[in-house]
Design an enzyme around this catalytic site. Sequence first.
Site, PDB file in Angstrom:
ATOM      1  N   LYS A  22      73.505 -26.187  -1.791  1.00  7.97           N
ATOM      2  CA  LYS A  22      74.723 -26.541  -2.539  1.00  7.97           C
ATOM      3  C   LYS A  22      74.403 -26.766  -4.022  1.00  7.97           C
ATOM      4  CE  LYS A  22      76.022 -31.071  -2.392  1.00  7.97           C
ATOM      5  NZ  LYS A  22      76.123 -31.768  -3.687  1.00  7.97           N
ATOM      6  N   ASN A  23      73.347 -27.525  -4.290  1.00 15.38           N
ATOM      7  CA  ASN A  23      73.079 -27.920  -5.672  1.00 15.38           C
ATOM      8  C   ASN A  23      72.471 -26.802  -6.521  1.00 15.38           C
ATOM      9  OD1 ASN A  23      74.229 -30.341  -5.117  1.00 15.38           O
ATOM     10  ND2 ASN A  23      72.311 -31.490  -4.949  1.00 15.38           N
ATOM     11  N   ARG A  97      81.417 -34.233  -9.719  1.00 10.46           N
ATOM     12  CA  ARG A  97      80.777 -34.471 -11.015  1.00 10.46           C
ATOM     13  C   ARG A  97      80.102 -33.232 -11.583  1.00 10.46           C
ATOM     14  NH1 ARG A  97      80.042 -38.792 -13.358  1.00 10.46           N
ATOM     15  NH2 ARG A  97      78.154 -37.856 -14.168  1.00 10.46           N
ATOM     16  N   CYS A 121      81.091 -42.741  -9.385  1.00  7.04           N
ATOM     17  CA  CYS A 121      81.282 -42.532  -7.946  1.00  7.04           C
ATOM     18  C   CYS A 121      80.529 -43.613  -7.194  1.00  7.04           C
ATOM     19  CB  CYS A 121      80.837 -41.146  -7.537  1.00  7.04           C
ATOM     20  SG  CYS A 121      79.091 -40.897  -7.775  1.00  7.04           S
ATOM     21  N   ARG A 126      76.960 -42.987 -13.446  1.00  5.83           N
ATOM     22  CA  ARG A 126      76.648 -41.588 -13.733  1.00  5.83           C
ATOM     23  C   ARG A 126      77.250 -41.081 -15.050  1.00  5.83           C
ATOM     24  NH1 ARG A 126      77.268 -38.190  -8.335  1.00  5.83           N
ATOM     25  NH2 ARG A 126      75.630 -36.924  -9.234  1.00  5.83           N
ATOM     26  N   ASP A 311      68.195 -38.168  -2.713  1.00 11.30           N
ATOM     27  CA  ASP A 311      69.163 -37.610  -1.754  1.00 11.30           C
ATOM     28  C   ASP A 311      68.671 -37.686  -0.300  1.00 11.30           C
ATOM     29  OD1 ASP A 311      70.888 -37.085  -3.816  1.00 11.30           O
ATOM     30  OD2 ASP A 311      70.464 -34.940  -3.924  1.00 11.30           O
ATOM     31  N   VAL A 333      66.517 -43.840  -9.050  1.00  8.31           N
ATOM     32  CA  VAL A 333      67.314 -42.792  -9.702  1.00  8.31           C
ATOM     33  C   VAL A 333      68.757 -43.249  -9.946  1.00  8.31           C
ATOM     34  CG1 VAL A 333      68.111 -40.393  -9.575  1.00  8.31           C
ATOM     35  CG2 VAL A 333      65.855 -41.004  -8.662  1.00  8.31           C
ATOM     36  N   ARG A 403      81.457 -32.100   2.114  1.00 10.90           N
ATOM     37  CA  ARG A 403      81.092 -31.632   0.763  1.00 10.90           C
ATOM     38  C   ARG A 403      79.708 -31.007   0.761  1.00 10.90           C
ATOM     39  NH1 ARG A 403      81.920 -36.115  -3.657  1.00 10.90           N
ATOM     40  NH2 ARG A 403      81.221 -34.325  -4.833  1.00 10.90           N
TER      41      ARG A 403
HETATM   42  C1  EPZ Z   1      71.981 -34.093  -9.265  1.00 10.78           C
HETATM   43  O1  EPZ Z   1      72.982 -34.946  -9.820  1.00 10.78           O
HETATM   44  C2  EPZ Z   1      72.447 -33.765  -7.870  1.00 10.78           C
HETATM   45  N1  EPZ Z   1      73.731 -33.099  -7.924  1.00 10.78           N
HETATM   46  C3  EPZ Z   1      72.544 -35.040  -7.052  1.00 10.78           C
HETATM   47  O2  EPZ Z   1      72.878 -34.667  -5.743  1.00 10.78           O
HETATM   48  C4  EPZ Z   1      71.183 -35.747  -7.051  1.00 10.78           C
HETATM   49  O3  EPZ Z   1      71.295 -36.973  -6.373  1.00 10.78           O
HETATM   50  C5  EPZ Z   1      70.708 -35.978  -8.475  1.00 10.78           C
HETATM   51  O4  EPZ Z   1      70.709 -34.721  -9.218  1.00 10.78           O
HETATM   52  C6  EPZ Z   1      69.324 -36.581  -8.565  1.00 10.78           C
HETATM   53  O5  EPZ Z   1      68.408 -35.758  -7.888  1.00 10.78           O
HETATM   54  C7  EPZ Z   1      73.780 -31.788  -8.171  1.00 10.78           C
HETATM   55  O6  EPZ Z   1      72.773 -31.121  -8.372  1.00 10.78           O
HETATM   56  C8  EPZ Z   1      75.119 -31.152  -8.159  1.00 10.78           C
HETATM   57  P1  EPZ Z   1      71.031 -36.660 -12.779  1.00 10.78           P
HETATM   58  P2  EPZ Z   1      73.037 -35.239 -11.369  1.00 10.78           P
HETATM   59  O7  EPZ Z   1      71.773 -36.235 -13.974  1.00 10.78           O
HETATM   60  O8  EPZ Z   1      72.686 -33.996 -12.090  1.00 10.78           O
HETATM   61  C9  EPZ Z   1      71.417 -40.811 -15.111  1.00 10.78           C
HETATM   62  C10 EPZ Z   1      73.970 -34.962  -3.637  1.00 10.78           C
HETATM   63  O9  EPZ Z   1      74.142 -35.829  -2.754  1.00 10.78           O
HETATM   64  N2  EPZ Z   1      72.029 -40.022 -16.187  1.00 10.78           N
HETATM   65  O10 EPZ Z   1      69.622 -36.197 -12.600  1.00 10.78           O
HETATM   66  O11 EPZ Z   1      74.326 -35.887 -11.634  1.00 10.78           O
HETATM   67  C11 EPZ Z   1      72.339 -40.888 -13.884  1.00 10.78           C
HETATM   68  O12 EPZ Z   1      73.325 -41.866 -14.038  1.00 10.78           O
HETATM   69  C12 EPZ Z   1      73.852 -35.390  -5.050  1.00 10.78           C
HETATM   70  O13 EPZ Z   1      73.919 -33.738  -3.417  1.00 10.78           O
HETATM   71  C13 EPZ Z   1      72.338 -40.648 -17.399  1.00 10.78           C
HETATM   72  O14 EPZ Z   1      72.079 -41.827 -17.596  1.00 10.78           O
HETATM   73  O15 EPZ Z   1      71.860 -36.292 -11.486  1.00 10.78           O
HETATM   74  C14 EPZ Z   1      71.359 -41.152 -12.780  1.00 10.78           C
HETATM   75  O16 EPZ Z   1      71.075 -42.516 -12.722  1.00 10.78           O
HETATM   76  C15 EPZ Z   1      74.571 -36.560  -5.498  1.00 10.78           C
HETATM   77  N3  EPZ Z   1      72.950 -39.901 -18.386  1.00 10.78           N
HETATM   78  C16 EPZ Z   1      70.109 -40.376 -13.215  1.00 10.78           C
HETATM   79  O17 EPZ Z   1      70.264 -40.147 -14.626  1.00 10.78           O
HETATM   80  C17 EPZ Z   1      73.227 -38.568 -18.210  1.00 10.78           C
HETATM   81  O18 EPZ Z   1      73.755 -37.944 -19.153  1.00 10.78           O
HETATM   82  C18 EPZ Z   1      69.927 -39.036 -12.511  1.00 10.78           C
HETATM   83  O19 EPZ Z   1      71.084 -38.232 -12.692  1.00 10.78           O
HETATM   84  C19 EPZ Z   1      72.900 -37.948 -16.986  1.00 10.78           C
HETATM   85  C20 EPZ Z   1      72.301 -38.700 -15.989  1.00 10.78           C
END
Ligand code: EPZ
Length: 423
Positions: A22-23, A97, A121, A126, A311, A333, A403
Amino acid sequence: MDKLIIQGGKKLEGEINISGAKNSALPILFATMLTDADVVLENVPKLMDIYGAISIIEYLGKKVVWLGNTLKIVSSKSIPKEGKYVVAPYDLIRKMRASFLISGVLLAKNKNIKVALPGGCAIGVRPVDIHISAFEQLGCKHYLQEGYVVFNREKLNSAKVKFKYPSVGATENVMLLASGIDGETIIENAAQEPEIVDLANFLKKIGVKIVGDGSNKISIYGAKKFNNTKIVHRIIPDRIETGTYVIAVSATKGEVILKNVIFQHNKTLIKKLKSCGIKIFLENNSIYIKSTKKIKSKNIVTSPYPGFPTDLQAQFMVLMSLSKGKSVIKETVFENRFVHAAELQRMGANIRIKGNSAYIYGVEKLIGCPVMVSDLRAGAALVIAGLAAEGKTIINRIYHLDRGYEMLEQKLSKLGANIKRIK
Ligand code: EPZ
């Protein structure tokens, strides 16, 4: 609302195929907007989030047709505009998101765009500050207006962008934007997830030069002209679905072969489970798992790839609840990813939460009861708990599971689980 009813206590046995990631599929679906070429995407999972991404690119002018798990994507009309702006509307963006990735794609080809800001969420606030600060450095000005981020730009400029955290989404978004920038854009402290490499491989096929994907420093040399000949790309297997089944088999004391996987993507999990006493053999594209009666308790700390994936944290918590001894899970994370712990406690697990750590004291057994899903991976954990528990578990709010897990009940039933969906 649909529910899952699980009669627990059956060992999972047999073999199943793992679906496409999916991702990976989500950013690649958005990336198809960069080219007018016909695109064939293979191994795309049929999931609610994927349908959401398809609605967005269809709104923006693509025509998408399913053939089994293959998507044929063609350009059918020009991008709609409101005045000078291309708009990604709230109703389409709010469901997921990852939709915010459309901003990089649109800005690569358009000077003025408005993209609805995705909300927080169940797993945390996030924010998207890392995405936006990088976009500013690449020549895009922005301001917020009524829940939308309004971006305006003249000429894009390449730059060296250093992330304060290796965000997966920000890495993808900057790769998408940089695909339209002349010169070398460098991302330092980039995410290294396999899904980043899959996106890079797709972008290379449409004419973008990328070096260093899979490492923490990525160079992107945008395409002067995107490739317009037909592109075929196969989405990588879903490492989180793989890991979820590996843990489910371990927790139910089962014996299963998972096919169509890239086991290198699950190295950290596999090493951890082996240290818990689970027997795991890897061969070509398969993983063979045989569980043990006495699961040893082990600690984990979640972290970006190649660390232990956030995850799979909830699913691992179920396994540790059934292990011998005490374990500590530290979540680094997301700030609020232990919502499942309270539901597991209702099933008899002994878990204490302190800050970003969960202390788990193994119990003899879990006992089925009605539970509520708060997010996708919490849902997966509750399904595993239900499969391993004594008696009946009723899982509510399973739209979260739809999802991200393709044919969940069918796959589990094939492995001998007693699971059914009721409407
Ligand atoms: C991706 O989310 C995945 N989603 C998530 O999968 C996964 O949990 C996550 O990466 C971490 O591995 C997709 O790929 C669609 P991040 P993403 O930006 O990109 C902070 C699932 O269940 N952050 O790496 O949103 C954020 O708040 C899911 O399939 C900022 O502070 O994750 C978090 O604490 C849910 N500012 C951390 O970084 C930003 O601008 C990691 O988020 C961006 C992120």
